[in-house]
Design a protein around this motif. Structure first.
Motif, PDB file in Angstrom:
ATOM      1  N   ARG A   1       6.238   6.107   3.345  1.00  0.00           N
ATOM      2  CA  ARG A   1       5.279   6.514   2.140  1.00  0.00           C
ATOM      3  C   ARG A   1       4.064   7.388   2.719  1.00  0.00           C
ATOM      4  O   ARG A   1       3.287   7.624   1.745  1.00  0.00           O
ATOM      5  CB  ARG A   1       4.904   5.361   1.412  1.00  0.00           C
ATOM      6  CG  ARG A   1       5.891   4.752   0.333  1.00  0.00           C
ATOM      7  CD  ARG A   1       5.499   3.891  -0.721  1.00  0.00           C
ATOM      8  NE  ARG A   1       4.132   3.623  -0.800  1.00  0.00           N
ATOM      9  CZ  ARG A   1       3.526   4.390  -1.811  1.00  0.00           C
ATOM     10  NH1 ARG A   1       4.231   4.993  -2.748  1.00  0.00           N
ATOM     11  NH2 ARG A   1       2.231   4.419  -2.169  1.00  0.00           N
TER      12      ARG A   1
ATOM     13  N   CYS B   1      -0.058  -3.130   6.976  1.00  0.00           N
ATOM     14  CA  CYS B   1       0.681  -2.863   5.631  1.00  0.00           C
ATOM     15  C   CYS B   1       0.043  -3.544   4.377  1.00  0.00           C
ATOM     16  O   CYS B   1      -0.219  -3.005   3.577  1.00  0.00           O
ATOM     17  CB  CYS B   1       2.158  -2.824   5.724  1.00  0.00           C
ATOM     18  SG  CYS B   1       2.552  -1.685   6.805  1.00  0.00           S
TER      19      CYS B   1
ATOM     20  N   GLY C   1       3.131  -1.160  -2.374  1.00  0.00           N
ATOM     21  CA  GLY C   1       4.032   0.066  -2.425  1.00  0.00           C
ATOM     22  C   GLY C   1       3.633   1.043  -3.635  1.00  0.00           C
ATOM     23  O   GLY C   1       4.219   2.047  -4.028  1.00  0.00           O
TER      24      GLY C   1
ATOM     25  N   GLU D   1       0.793  -1.861   1.184  1.00  0.00           N
ATOM     26  CA  GLU D   1       2.244  -1.247   1.369  1.00  0.00           C
ATOM     27  C   GLU D   1       3.127  -2.149   1.917  1.00  0.00           C
ATOM     28  O   GLU D   1       2.931  -3.263   2.591  1.00  0.00           O
ATOM     29  CB  GLU D   1       2.156  -0.227   2.389  1.00  0.00           C
ATOM     30  CG  GLU D   1       1.495   1.124   1.937  1.00  0.00           C
ATOM     31  CD  GLU D   1       1.934   1.874   0.828  1.00  0.00           C
ATOM     32  OE1 GLU D   1       3.188   1.641   0.520  1.00  0.00           O
ATOM     33  OE2 GLU D   1       1.295   2.882   0.033  1.00  0.00           O
TER      34      GLU D   1
END
Length: 334
Positions: A31, A209, A3, A214
């Motif tokens: 995002r 991800c 993140g 992420e």
């Protein structure tokens, strides 16, 4: 750690390998802003010398106006205020990478996202260019069964090659992917298969991800909703992005290729197909004339690539400015 990454992301692969589907999925992440193909990154790089010393504001303005309104670019797909983007480039650092990053950062800001990416299948040929401008970038290579990719490519109205050209394009893409994987390492280069993406999207996207640093966003599974708004119905070859993810086109080559075409494609791509886990079927050896033609084309394209590489090094030697982007960190979003 998840993140927090702000590294640019580039998607590449042989045309007709599912890169548009993946682009839509990535844009559906909360995002990451991932527009449709803009077509100004590599063209701006190739035209960089015409704009002269970017330390001069008037030259940055000329570059910015070319990006936002030049013939052949698709800046309009971003739906940004061209005048505002021009001023942002003029006020920014005097490098080509900074100018290009400013455009994508403006797009990400418009969507309220801190990170951006770009997709173009032919980027597999341009990773050195992208790394010169964005040395911290991450690259995603999507691989599809070469028989399906070739059979789909042959049906495209914009493809003007023959089956030899199509097969060689796939071979070049996967061979380049193998070299990039070894050279760039697992933190920078990620490769996975289209078939795994459509068979189990959540698992494939979760792994992707993780590579991006992420958290997986379930909204990526519903990318078809975004595609219905952004992929025009006139682009019939991309209409499957309007559907929920499915595997109906896996193995479609069996119906699309004639017998001799299937034999030829499988024969010249056999070792690469096996390497990527694709099972082979029985087939006849192609006629010698077909194989000679294919190998002659391969030699011609190899020589062309090396000639272009020499010209690229000469062009680098006479650049008036660095090309690396000086814009880093997450995009500021309100």
């Amino acid at each position: 750690m998840t993140g927090e990454s702000c590294r640019p992301v580039f998607v590449l692969g042989c045309p007709r390998s599912g890169t548009t589907l993946l682009q839509q999925m990535l844009h559906s992440h909360r995002r990451i802003a991932f527009p449709s193909e803009t077509r100004f990154v590599h063209t701006a790089y190739e035209a960089r010398h015409r704009f002269g010393d970017l330390e001069r504001p008037e030259n940055r303005r000329a570059l910015a106006e070319w990006i936002t309104s030049g013939e052949g670019t698709k800046f309009k797909v971003l739906r940004l205020d061209a005048a505002a983007v021009v001023e942002e480039i003029v006020q920014g650092p005097p490098t080509l990478g900074s100018a290009i990053a400013a455009v994508f950062r403006a797009y990400a800001r418009r969507h309220g996202k801190p990170r951006w990416g770009d997709k173009r299948p032919s980027y597999f040929r341009r990773v050195p260019m992208l790394r010169r401008m964005f040395p911290d970038a991450q690259f995603i290579h999507l691989v599809r069964d070469g028989r399906d990719a070739v059979s789909s490519l042959m049906r495209m109205p914009w493809f003007h090659g023959d089956i030899h050209t199509a097969a060689l394009t796939w071979r070049e893409a996967v061979d380049t992917g193998m070299r990039l994987r070894a050279r760039l390492g697992p933190a920078t280069f990620y490769e996975f298969r289209y078939e795994d993406l459509v068979a189990d999207p959540e698992d494939a996207l979760t792994r992707l991800c993780e590579f991006l640093g992420e958290e997986y966003d379930p909204g990526m599974r519903t990318a078809h909703r975004h595609a219905r708004q952004t992929v025009p119905s006139t682009r019939k070859w991309h209409l499957r992005t309007h559907e929920e993810v499915n595997a109906r086109r896996v193995g479609a080559w069996r119906d699309r290729l004639e017998g001799w075409e299937a034999d030829f494609v499988q024969y010249v791509l056999a070792s690469r197909l096996r390497r990527h886990g694709y099972a082979l079927t029985e087939g006849a050896r192609p006629p010698a004339g077909q194989l000679v033609r294919f190998h002659r084309l391969a030699v011609y394209r190899w020589r062309s690539r090396h000639a272009r590489a020499v010209l690229a090094r000469l062009a680098e030697a006479r650049e008036p400015n660095p090309v690396v982007s000086c814009l880093d960190g997450p995009v500021s979003v309100s």
